[in-house]
Design a protein around this motif. Structure first.
Motif, mmCIF file in Angstrom:
data_model
loop_
_atom_site.group_PDB
_atom_site.id
_atom_site.type_symbol
_atom_site.label_atom_id
_atom_site.label_comp_id
_atom_site.label_asym_id
_atom_site.label_seq_id
_atom_site.Cartn_x
_atom_site.Cartn_y
_atom_site.Cartn_z
ATOM 1 N N ALA A 236 36.954 12.516 43.672
ATOM 2 C CA ALA A 236 36.933 13.191 42.226
ATOM 3 C C ALA A 236 35.684 12.705 41.348
ATOM 4 O O ALA A 236 35.392 11.694 41.579
ATOM 5 C CB ALA A 236 38.322 12.901 41.521
ATOM 6 N N ALA A 237 35.380 13.342 40.359
ATOM 7 C CA ALA A 237 34.288 12.970 39.417
ATOM 8 C C ALA A 237 34.214 13.476 38.071
ATOM 9 O O ALA A 237 34.798 14.797 38.039
ATOM 10 C CB ALA A 237 32.888 13.337 40.016
ATOM 11 N N LYS A 238 34.434 12.950 36.979
ATOM 12 C CA LYS A 238 34.675 13.120 35.698
ATOM 13 C C LYS A 238 33.572 13.885 34.837
ATOM 14 O O LYS A 238 32.336 13.639 35.213
ATOM 15 C CB LYS A 238 35.110 11.898 34.909
ATOM 16 N N LEU A 239 33.867 15.022 34.017
ATOM 17 C CA LEU A 239 32.626 15.542 33.350
ATOM 18 C C LEU A 239 33.178 15.681 31.953
ATOM 19 O O LEU A 239 34.312 15.677 31.560
ATOM 20 C CB LEU A 239 32.976 17.174 33.900
ATOM 21 N N ASP A 240 32.199 15.718 31.027
ATOM 22 C CA ASP A 240 32.437 15.557 29.793
ATOM 23 C C ASP A 240 31.533 16.281 28.826
ATOM 24 O O ASP A 240 30.417 16.745 29.494
ATOM 25 C CB ASP A 240 32.466 14.104 29.059
ATOM 26 N N PHE A 241 31.763 16.620 27.607
ATOM 27 C CA PHE A 241 30.829 17.301 26.774
ATOM 28 C C PHE A 241 30.262 16.536 25.766
ATOM 29 O O PHE A 241 30.980 15.736 24.852
ATOM 30 C CB PHE A 241 31.554 18.525 26.212
ATOM 31 N N VAL A 242 28.882 16.781 25.158
ATOM 32 C CA VAL A 242 28.361 15.898 24.201
ATOM 33 C C VAL A 242 29.103 16.238 22.902
ATOM 34 O O VAL A 242 29.578 15.301 22.087
ATOM 35 C CB VAL A 242 26.992 16.313 24.186
ATOM 36 N N ASN A 243 29.299 17.449 22.707
ATOM 37 C CA ASN A 243 29.894 18.026 21.285
ATOM 38 C C ASN A 243 31.340 18.700 21.682
ATOM 39 O O ASN A 243 31.242 19.759 21.851
ATOM 40 C CB ASN A 243 29.092 18.672 20.596
ATOM 41 N N LYS A 244 32.245 18.124 21.435
ATOM 42 C CA LYS A 244 33.747 18.832 21.725
ATOM 43 C C LYS A 244 33.915 19.727 20.798
ATOM 44 O O LYS A 244 34.809 20.455 20.537
ATOM 45 C CB LYS A 244 34.796 17.910 21.964
ATOM 46 N N ASP A 245 33.374 19.422 19.399
ATOM 47 C CA ASP A 245 33.577 20.280 18.068
ATOM 48 C C ASP A 245 32.420 21.591 18.236
ATOM 49 O O ASP A 245 32.481 22.170 17.198
ATOM 50 C CB ASP A 245 33.494 19.768 16.968
ATOM 51 N N GLU A 246 31.879 21.745 19.469
ATOM 52 C CA GLU A 246 30.746 22.872 19.538
ATOM 53 C C GLU A 246 31.480 24.215 19.044
ATOM 54 O O GLU A 246 32.463 24.737 19.627
ATOM 55 C CB GLU A 246 30.374 22.736 21.083
ATOM 56 N N PRO A 247 31.002 25.124 18.273
ATOM 57 C CA PRO A 247 31.299 26.197 17.908
ATOM 58 C C PRO A 247 30.957 27.116 18.917
ATOM 59 O O PRO A 247 29.857 27.230 19.503
ATOM 60 C CB PRO A 247 30.576 26.687 16.570
ATOM 61 N N THR A 248 32.017 28.001 19.550
ATOM 62 C CA THR A 248 31.617 28.869 20.651
ATOM 63 C C THR A 248 32.647 30.317 20.207
ATOM 64 O O THR A 248 33.366 30.240 19.416
ATOM 65 C CB THR A 248 32.238 28.355 21.880
ATOM 66 N N GLN A 249 32.465 31.052 20.947
ATOM 67 C CA GLN A 249 33.091 32.406 21.025
ATOM 68 C C GLN A 249 32.827 33.393 19.489
ATOM 69 O O GLN A 249 33.791 33.452 18.845
ATOM 70 C CB GLN A 249 34.436 32.484 21.140
ATOM 71 N N GLY A 250 31.553 33.262 19.091
ATOM 72 C CA GLY A 250 31.337 33.611 17.801
ATOM 73 C C GLY A 250 31.658 35.366 17.612
ATOM 74 O O GLY A 250 31.489 35.955 18.678
ATOM 75 N N HIS A 251 32.150 35.589 16.669
ATOM 76 C CA HIS A 251 32.626 37.068 16.386
ATOM 77 C C HIS A 251 32.071 37.528 15.148
ATOM 78 O O HIS A 251 32.330 36.608 14.066
ATOM 79 C CB HIS A 251 33.922 37.364 16.593
ATOM 80 N N LEU A 252 31.462 38.797 15.019
ATOM 81 C CA LEU A 252 31.113 39.291 13.641
ATOM 82 C C LEU A 252 31.921 40.514 13.521
ATOM 83 O O LEU A 252 32.051 41.285 14.476
ATOM 84 C CB LEU A 252 29.870 39.778 13.684
ATOM 85 N N SER A 253 32.442 40.816 12.303
ATOM 86 C CA SER A 253 33.236 41.911 12.123
ATOM 87 C C SER A 253 33.011 42.489 10.373
ATOM 88 O O SER A 253 32.653 41.645 9.650
ATOM 89 C CB SER A 253 34.606 41.780 12.114
ATOM 90 N N LEU A 254 33.196 43.835 10.355
ATOM 91 C CA LEU A 254 33.031 44.269 9.087
ATOM 92 C C LEU A 254 34.223 43.960 8.118
ATOM 93 O O LEU A 254 35.214 43.977 8.661
ATOM 94 C CB LEU A 254 32.725 45.690 9.064
ATOM 95 N N THR A 255 34.244 44.092 6.859
ATOM 96 C CA THR A 255 35.263 43.916 5.929
ATOM 97 C C THR A 255 35.642 45.030 5.345
ATOM 98 O O THR A 255 34.713 46.290 5.593
ATOM 99 C CB THR A 255 35.058 42.613 4.925
ATOM 100 N N GLN A 256 36.277 45.195 4.437
ATOM 101 C CA GLN A 256 36.530 46.254 3.483
ATOM 102 C C GLN A 256 35.433 46.743 2.350
ATOM 103 O O GLN A 256 35.239 47.863 2.207
ATOM 104 C CB GLN A 256 37.751 46.250 2.632
ATOM 105 N N LYS A 257 34.515 45.544 2.079
ATOM 106 C CA LYS A 257 33.452 45.848 1.271
ATOM 107 C C LYS A 257 32.121 46.021 2.258
ATOM 108 O O LYS A 257 31.841 45.367 3.094
ATOM 109 C CB LYS A 257 33.319 44.711 0.614
#
Length: 178
Positions: free
Chosen positions: A128-149
């Motif tokens: 086994a070998a361990k893996l980690d991330f530099v930034n666990k708070d990294e923003p991912t899965q960005g979505h853009l959407s329109l609103t009523q305005k």
């Protein structure tokens, strides 16, 4: 009589010392020949970065052996989130090889395990070998959407940050950081 007893004691001591030496050298051989699993890099900068998994020293590789990813790192052996067949690597039958994985930021430490298959297809952890991330708070899965305005747009993403005191923010502009 005393002479026989002394010879017997010396012989037993010599045999005991030999057995002890053999056990020690066998342990060293076993420790030296254990399979090794390594990652490059062990710390990923961002989600979906590629990690190279290398292994060597597998004494009896099987075409059904796998490299599996577990998040969190202490997940049970049957709870992997992804795997690749060791036989996808050209040198797998020699007991060594290398595979590439793209890994999503799971916001926790992960581990890769080499699982060796037996004759009936059951798997046991070989290395086994361990893996980690530099930034666990990294923003991912960005979505853009329109609103009523018509002049507004909604921006959403996934992050581990849940602080109401300093919630995550988005800055829009022509230049990065502005």
């Amino acid at each position: 009589m005393a002479h026989r007893l002394l010879c017997c004691l010396l012989l037993c001591a010599a045999l005991g010392a030999m057995a002890s030496t053999e056990r020690t050298s066998l342990r060293k051989i076993d420790q030296h020949s254990e399979p090794l699993l390594s990652l490059r890099p062990q710390l990923l900068e961002k989600s979906m970065d590629t990690v190279v998994i290398s292994w060597n020293g597998v004494s009896k590789p099987n075409e059904k052996d796998i490299i599996a990813l577990y998040c969190p790192a202490d997940a049970a052996v049957d709870n992997f989130i992804g795997f690749k067949m060791v036989s996808d690597s050209p040198n797998w039958s020699l007991g060594n090889g290398q595979l590439l994985f793209q890994v999503a930021n799971m916001r926790t430490s992960c581990v890769f395990r080499y699982l060796g298959a037996n004759a009936v297809g059951q798997h046991a952890v070989v290395a086994a070998a361990k893996l980690d991330f530099v930034n666990k708070d990294e923003p991912t899965q960005g979505h853009l959407s329109l609103t009523q305005k018509p002049s507004e747009m909604r921006v959403m993403w996934v992050s581990a940050s849940s602080s109401w005191n300093s919630p995550p923010q988005v800055s829009l502009g022509v230049q990065p950081g502005v």
